[in-house]
Design an enzyme around this catalytic site. Structure first.
Site, short mmCIF file in Angstrom:
data_model
loop_
_atom_site.label_atom_id
_atom_site.label_comp_id
_atom_site.label_asym_id
_atom_site.label_seq_id
_atom_site.Cartn_x
_atom_site.Cartn_y
_atom_site.Cartn_z
CD GLU A 144 -2.82 -1.15 2.22
OE1 GLU A 144 -3.86 -1.85 2.29
OE2 GLU A 144 -2.68 -0.63 3.68
CD GLU A 304 -4.09 -6.08 2.59
OE1 GLU A 304 -4.72 -5.51 3.17
OE2 GLU A 304 -2.80 -5.93 2.41
#
Length: 658
Positions: A144, A304
């Site tokens: 991220e 995810e």
């Protein structure tokens, strides 16, 4: 490739004698890939150059013996304490000049040369060990990127990097002074070395400086990723490289970040603890997935996917029975060819103790495991038929990071938000089951009947000409307020009335405007009464036709929308930011004029999505309600998963008959 389903696993959190049990349960569930190691830097390098991959080798071997491939994450989001002790200056500095401390994650400055050297070392060592390992399917770079870096970094290395970036952009400081308008408040510079990062100041910084800072920050993150990719490309053979993005997160331009990846991955959390309960609405979730498909114009992975209630200090709502499968089906419907669940087992320690996984803290399979196991068994059999197929759309919505950044700097109205405007547009189409493709300002627009652009605040070189040519050739274009206001350097345009370079195309002039700070404007649109919010452009019609006039005390009689025939196409202008009712009425006009087709009727709360490719045309019906509903697709469709009766949070997958 053909992996389909996987899970994020942190074996370093658990006793080694548990690893075999976990691998067996994963295989029994139908999982095929496992992401590992993206936060395990200290476990793999306990001191400078002292590498230990033996534990990871054992994990990979256990997974392989159970039919599971590994995805390795480079661990650069979690610099270890020994590195910070050796080089404390790698810790980032915020805009107040305060150096942040060790802890959490992303406690790093991506400009710092010592951090970059250490990052290259661990990435290179991992690639040397596993780059030709057939048990490893691919790599995820960092985690991220940009997460936790919103106000970072303002250290001396970032300052020098920013100065260098500016010098490369402008060449000479006189050109920068002219572009930024630095005579204002005596802010002119004699050399690039005088320019600081935008630290906290008694007043507001120049909007031109802030915009270039945002551009620099994005480019820095892209460069940081590319440095790791270069290492991996040179040593990893027949292994993919991806990165897990975060939907409409805006610190980095994801179109740029995606360029050097094999495919994009995404993290999808419908009831993230940071969301207003009960969580994100289906259309916003759909929009994030469609944006991921847009980044490389191909299918993607979800790296995810939520598999339980989320939480750090506070927690989000627990998914209702069936929602985990529903949300996974939505990701697949909108272009995910593989879905990886976060996480395998709820952790007992650390910040994410209550970010729940498929297994609870005690490690015993329960309802979440069984729900997702059944879903995988059902969906996994049909997924090969539409692998690589996308949700083909006739409508495009332009998404520009630079326009977003410019409006973040000067939104005018405190509630005006570029992404929210984009999602409001998307919702009006989603409610009609009309597929939408997000496009960058540089994208080819010829495949689309209708293109809608949230505020084009900046005149980005080439965009106005490209949109004009699109309409001239027969396309239909919708533009919104605060379009054509600034040049590319973020200075106000002076050569023509608003909307600047779009005035002739739209057939209007905007000679005045009103920021509706304490007001709303009533508008009657095809029998419905809606509201104009945040802003009102006072439009003078030239060649355009006025539509939907204001009826209330504010701006009575003034048009809320105009239509201008230009060449073979039509250019629409919306003079305000419509509420939901007004947006529906306006969208109905655009859709009808452009001849855009819906995927069909469905009960309220049932989302219809199409994937179409060489393997055929497939329709997903997704019930986002807690009620049993009937979706009748009509003749010509055959159910592959589910039936016409959609149970609460139920799904159906259909194929079009030959």
């Amino acid at each position: 490739m053909n992996y389909r389903f996987g899970v994020d696993y942190y074996p370093e959190h658990w006793p080694e004698d548990r690893w075999e049990t976990d691998a067996r349960l994963m295989a029994e569930m139908g999982l095929k890939v496992v992401r590992l190691a993206e936060f395990a830097w200290r476990k793999m390098e306990s001191a400078p150059g002292r590498y230990n991959f033996d534990w990871l080798e054992r994990v990979i071997d256990i997974l392989s013996r159970n039919g599971l491939k590994a995805i390795l994450g480079t661990p650069t989001a979690a610099p270890p304490a020994w590195l910070v002790e050796l080089h404390p200056e790698i810790l980032p500095v915020d805009s107040t000049g305060t150096r942040r401390g060790f802890g959490g994650r992303h406690h790093d400055c991506q400009s710092n040369p010592d951090y970059r050297t250490a990052a290259a070392g661990i990435v290179g060592a991992m690639a040397d060990r596993f780059g030709s390992d057939s048990r490893v399917a691919g790599w995820q770079v960092d985690n991220e990127l940009g997460n936790s870096h919103k106000n970072l970094c303002h250290c001396v290395h970032c300052r020098r990097a920013f100065q260098s970036w500016l010098e490369n952009r402008y060449g000479i400081v006189e050109r920068l002074n002219a572009a930024w308008g630095t005579d204002f408040w005596s802010q002119a510079y004699d050399r690039f070395g005088q320019i600081d990062t935008p630290k906290l100041t008694p007043n507001a910084h120049s909007p031109a400086l802030i915009l270039d800072w945002k551009r620099f920050h994005s480019d820095l993150i892209v460069e940081f990723q590319r440095n790791q990719i270069a290492i991996l490309r040179g040593r990893a053979k027949d292994q993919f490289i991806t990165h897990n993005c975060m939907g409409f997160f805006d610190l980095v331009d994801y179109f740029d970040l995606a360029e050097s990846l094999d495919f994009v991955s995404h993290d999808q959390y419908p009831t993230g603890y940071w969301e207003t309960p009960p969580g994100r609405c289906p259309e916003d979730l759909a929009a994030t997935l469609d944006l991921m498909a847009a980044l490389k114009r191909r299918t993607f992975w979800v790296m995810e996917q939520q598999s339980g209630p989320t939480g750090w200090q506070i927690m989000g709502r627990t998914p209702k029975r069936g929602q985990l499968a529903l949300w996974t089906a939505q990701s697949i419907a909108r272009g995910a060819d593989t879905v990886v669940f976060f996480r395998w087992r709820s952790c007992t320690v650390g910040t994410e103790q209550f970010w729940h996984g498929i297994l609870p803290h005690d490690g015993v399979p329960g309802a979440r495991y069984q729900e997702l196991k059944a879903f995988i068994a059902s969906m996994g059999t049909v997924m090969p038929r539409f692998e690589g197929a996308l949700n083909m759309a006739e409508v495009a919505v332009v998404h520009s990071y630079e326009q977003n950044w410019a409006l973040e700097i000067q939104p005018h109205h405190p509630d005006l938000d570029y992404v929210r405007v984009s999602q409001d547009i998307y919702r009006a189409l989603f409610e009609r089951n009309i597929p939408v493709a997000y496009v960058s300002p540089e994208s080819d627009l010829t495949p689309y009947k209708l293109v809608i652009a949230p505020p084009l605040f900046l005149d980005i070189p080439g965009v106005a000409a490209r949109l004009e040519a699109y309409v001239q050739a027969g396309g239909q274009l919708v533009l919104l307020p605060r379009t054509g206001v600034k040049n590319y350097e973020n200075a106000c345009l002076t050569g023509a009335p608003l909307p600047g370079p779009y005035a002739e195309l739209l057939g209007i002039h905007v000679l005045d405007y009103d920021c509706l700070r304490d007001a709303e404007t009533k508008v009657v649109a095809d029998g419905a009464e809606g509201l104009g919010l945040y802003w009102w452009d006072v439009v003078t019609v030239k060649s355009a036709t006025p539509l939907f006039t204001a009826t209330g005390a504010e701006h009575s009689g003034e048009p809320a929308m105009t239509m201008n025939r230009y060449g073979e196409g039509i250019a629409w202008y919306v003079a305000t930011f419509p509420d939901r009712t007004l947006m529906r009425a306006m969208a109905a006009r655009w859709i009808a004029a452009a001849g855009v087709r819906s995927l069909g009727e469905s009960p309220p709360g049932v989302e219809l999505v199409r994937r179409k490719g060489p393997g055929g045309e497939f329709l997903f019906a997704l019930n986002h309600t807690g009620e049993s509903l009937i979706h009748d697709p009509g003749a010509g469709w055959e159910h592959l998963v589910g039936t016409a009766r959609l149970e609460p949070y139920g799904i159906a997958v259909l194929v079009k008959k030959d």
